[in-house]
Scaffold this motif. Structure first.
Motif, PDB file in Angstrom:
ATOM      1  N   ALA A   7      -1.970  11.321   1.859  1.00 21.65           N
ATOM      2  CA  ALA A   7      -2.336  10.383   3.358  1.00 21.65           C
ATOM      3  C   ALA A   7      -3.711  10.139   3.486  1.00 21.65           C
ATOM      4  N   HIS A   8      -4.259   9.007   3.773  1.00 22.99           N
ATOM      5  CA  HIS A   8      -5.825   8.445   3.620  1.00 22.99           C
ATOM      6  C   HIS A   8      -5.353   8.125   4.780  1.00 22.99           C
ATOM      7  N   ASN A   9      -6.562   7.732   5.768  1.00 21.77           N
ATOM      8  CA  ASN A   9      -7.319   6.750   6.126  1.00 21.77           C
ATOM      9  C   ASN A   9      -7.774   5.608   5.988  1.00 21.77           C
ATOM     10  N   MET A  10      -7.793   4.319   6.682  1.00 24.51           N
ATOM     11  CA  MET A  10      -8.059   3.089   5.795  1.00 24.51           C
ATOM     12  C   MET A  10      -7.905   1.761   7.018  1.00 24.51           C
ATOM     13  N   ALA A  11      -8.160   2.440   8.141  1.00 24.72           N
ATOM     14  CA  ALA A  11      -7.687   1.211   9.057  1.00 24.72           C
ATOM     15  C   ALA A  11      -7.067   1.438  10.064  1.00 24.72           C
ATOM     16  N   GLY A  12      -6.410   2.663  10.001  1.00 25.42           N
ATOM     17  CA  GLY A  12      -5.693   2.984  10.435  1.00 25.42           C
ATOM     18  C   GLY A  12      -4.372   4.472   8.828  1.00 25.42           C
ATOM     19  N   ALA A  13      -3.550   4.991   9.144  1.00 21.68           N
ATOM     20  CA  ALA A  13      -2.694   6.216   8.155  1.00 21.68           C
ATOM     21  C   ALA A  13      -1.996   4.780   6.762  1.00 21.68           C
ATOM     22  N   VAL A  14      -2.315   5.640   6.142  1.00 27.71           N
ATOM     23  CA  VAL A  14      -1.971   5.314   4.656  1.00 27.71           C
ATOM     24  C   VAL A  14      -1.010   6.249   4.021  1.00 27.71           C
ATOM     25  N   PHE A  15       0.342   5.976   3.757  1.00 28.58           N
ATOM     26  CA  PHE A  15       0.817   6.833   3.432  1.00 28.58           C
ATOM     27  C   PHE A  15       1.444   6.373   1.794  1.00 28.58           C
ATOM     28  N   THR A  16       0.967   7.169   0.501  1.00 27.95           N
ATOM     29  CA  THR A  16       1.191   6.594  -0.457  1.00 27.95           C
ATOM     30  C   THR A  16       2.159   7.829  -1.567  1.00 27.95           C
ATOM     31  N   ALA A  17       3.074   7.476  -2.326  1.00 30.64           N
ATOM     32  CA  ALA A  17       3.866   8.095  -3.494  1.00 30.64           C
ATOM     33  C   ALA A  17       4.154   7.497  -4.497  1.00 30.64           C
ATOM     34  N   ASP A  18       4.193   7.918  -5.748  1.00 32.54           N
ATOM     35  CA  ASP A  18       4.280   6.986  -6.965  1.00 32.54           C
ATOM     36  C   ASP A  18       5.627   8.231  -7.080  1.00 32.54           C
ATOM     37  N   LEU A  19       6.738   6.565  -6.958  1.00 31.87           N
ATOM     38  CA  LEU A  19       8.366   7.464  -7.586  1.00 31.87           C
ATOM     39  C   LEU A  19       8.795   7.238  -8.829  1.00 31.87           C
ATOM     40  N   PRO A  20       8.833   7.661  -9.882  1.00 31.66           N
ATOM     41  CA  PRO A  20       9.061   7.705 -10.904  1.00 31.66           C
ATOM     42  C   PRO A  20      11.020   8.196 -11.616  1.00 31.66           C
ATOM     43  N   ARG A  21      11.400   8.681 -10.599  1.00 31.62           N
ATOM     44  CA  ARG A  21      12.794   8.562 -10.142  1.00 31.62           C
ATOM     45  C   ARG A  21      13.501   6.828  -9.783  1.00 31.62           C
ATOM     46  N   LEU A  22      12.776   6.343  -8.686  1.00 31.85           N
ATOM     47  CA  LEU A  22      13.310   5.266  -8.511  1.00 31.85           C
ATOM     48  C   LEU A  22      13.704   3.911  -9.387  1.00 31.85           C
ATOM     49  N   VAL A  41       9.340  -4.750  -4.257  1.00 36.09           N
ATOM     50  CA  VAL A  41       9.827  -5.703  -5.891  1.00 36.09           C
ATOM     51  C   VAL A  41      11.397  -5.975  -6.278  1.00 36.09           C
ATOM     52  N   GLN A  42      11.608  -6.876  -6.459  1.00 37.06           N
ATOM     53  CA  GLN A  42      13.636  -6.674  -6.666  1.00 37.06           C
ATOM     54  C   GLN A  42      13.742  -5.963  -7.402  1.00 37.06           C
ATOM     55  N   VAL A  43      14.147  -4.805  -7.222  1.00 35.11           N
ATOM     56  CA  VAL A  43      14.781  -3.415  -8.328  1.00 35.11           C
ATOM     57  C   VAL A  43      16.390  -2.952  -7.854  1.00 35.11           C
ATOM     58  N   GLU A  44      16.649  -3.007  -8.461  1.00 36.71           N
ATOM     59  CA  GLU A  44      17.955  -2.305  -8.533  1.00 36.71           C
ATOM     60  C   GLU A  44      17.590  -0.812  -8.399  1.00 36.71           C
ATOM     61  N   ALA A  45      18.268   0.118  -7.819  1.00 35.22           N
ATOM     62  CA  ALA A  45      18.208   1.848  -7.567  1.00 35.22           C
ATOM     63  C   ALA A  45      19.802   2.440  -7.318  1.00 35.22           C
ATOM     64  N   GLY A  46      19.988   2.723  -8.195  1.00 35.60           N
ATOM     65  CA  GLY A  46      21.198   3.872  -7.910  1.00 35.60           C
ATOM     66  C   GLY A  46      21.776   3.988  -6.285  1.00 35.60           C
ATOM     67  N   LEU A  47      22.575   5.281  -5.916  1.00 34.48           N
ATOM     68  CA  LEU A  47      22.706   5.205  -4.261  1.00 34.48           C
ATOM     69  C   LEU A  47      22.552   6.585  -4.608  1.00 34.48           C
ATOM     70  N   ASP A  48      21.900   7.869  -5.908  1.00 33.61           N
ATOM     71  CA  ASP A  48      21.393   8.907  -6.025  1.00 33.61           C
ATOM     72  C   ASP A  48      20.148   8.833  -5.504  1.00 33.61           C
ATOM     73  N   VAL A  49      19.372   8.267  -5.904  1.00 32.73           N
ATOM     74  CA  VAL A  49      18.006   7.632  -5.136  1.00 32.73           C
ATOM     75  C   VAL A  49      17.447   6.872  -4.187  1.00 32.73           C
ATOM     76  N   SER A  50      18.576   5.968  -3.470  1.00 35.33           N
ATOM     77  CA  SER A  50      18.427   4.831  -2.367  1.00 35.33           C
ATOM     78  C   SER A  50      18.298   5.712  -1.557  1.00 35.33           C
ATOM     79  N   MET A  51      19.035   6.772  -1.210  1.00 41.57           N
ATOM     80  CA  MET A  51      19.272   7.434   0.036  1.00 41.57           C
ATOM     81  C   MET A  51      17.480   8.211   0.031  1.00 41.57           C
TER      82      MET A  51
END
Length: 141
Positions: A125-140, A37-47
């Motif tokens: 992490a879970h499998n679905m035709a390969g590995a899938v890693f997911t995280a909800d990132l509220p500070r981003l 998505v088009q979103v701007e984020a500060g350097l403190d969270v972009s890194m």
């Protein structure tokens, strides 16, 4: 432009191009793509975001799509309610059936979990035709 904020779509695309080039992804028959998505984020969270993406994509290239196996790595960053959700998946070798992220001895995945926590999330992490890693990132964003 300004160094106070980073466009995550552009940043992710550039980061993935560099990772792909250094890993020889094209020569290995691996496509790395992103939908961010088009979103701007500060350097403190972009890194930490960039480090998290790099670690997860690197794991896909090393473990999910080992030499001799082509495939695809997909990085998604989508808005889900009030926060952003990161998902990195590949269509390669799945995670072991007994894989438990909270018990991994992998330094890279421990680092990835720590980076997700810095962004207010929990890596899953879970499998679905390969590995899938997911995280909800509220500070981003």
């Amino acid at each position: 432009g300004s160094l106070s904020a980073v466009n995550l779509s552009d940043y992710t695309r550039d980061l993935l191009a560099q990772i792909g080039n250094s890993a020889g992804a094209q020569a290995r028959g691996i496509l790395i793509r992103s939908e961010v998505v088009q979103v701007e984020a500060g350097l403190d969270v972009s890194m930490p975001y960039g480090l998290l993406v790099a670690e997860l994509v690197g794991n896909s290239l090393k473990h999910g799509l080992p030499p001799g196996r082509g495939g695809e790595v997909l990085v998604l960053l989508q808005r889900v309610g009030p926060h952003l959700r990161l998902q990195v998946s590949d269509d390669g070798v799945s995670l072991p059936a007994d894989f438990m992220l909270d018990q991994t001895r992998s330094m890279g995945l421990q680092l990835a979990a720590s980076l997700a926590a810095q962004l207010g999330g929990t890596l899953q992490a879970h499998n679905m035709a390969g590995a899938v890693f997911t995280a909800d990132l509220p500070r981003l964003g």
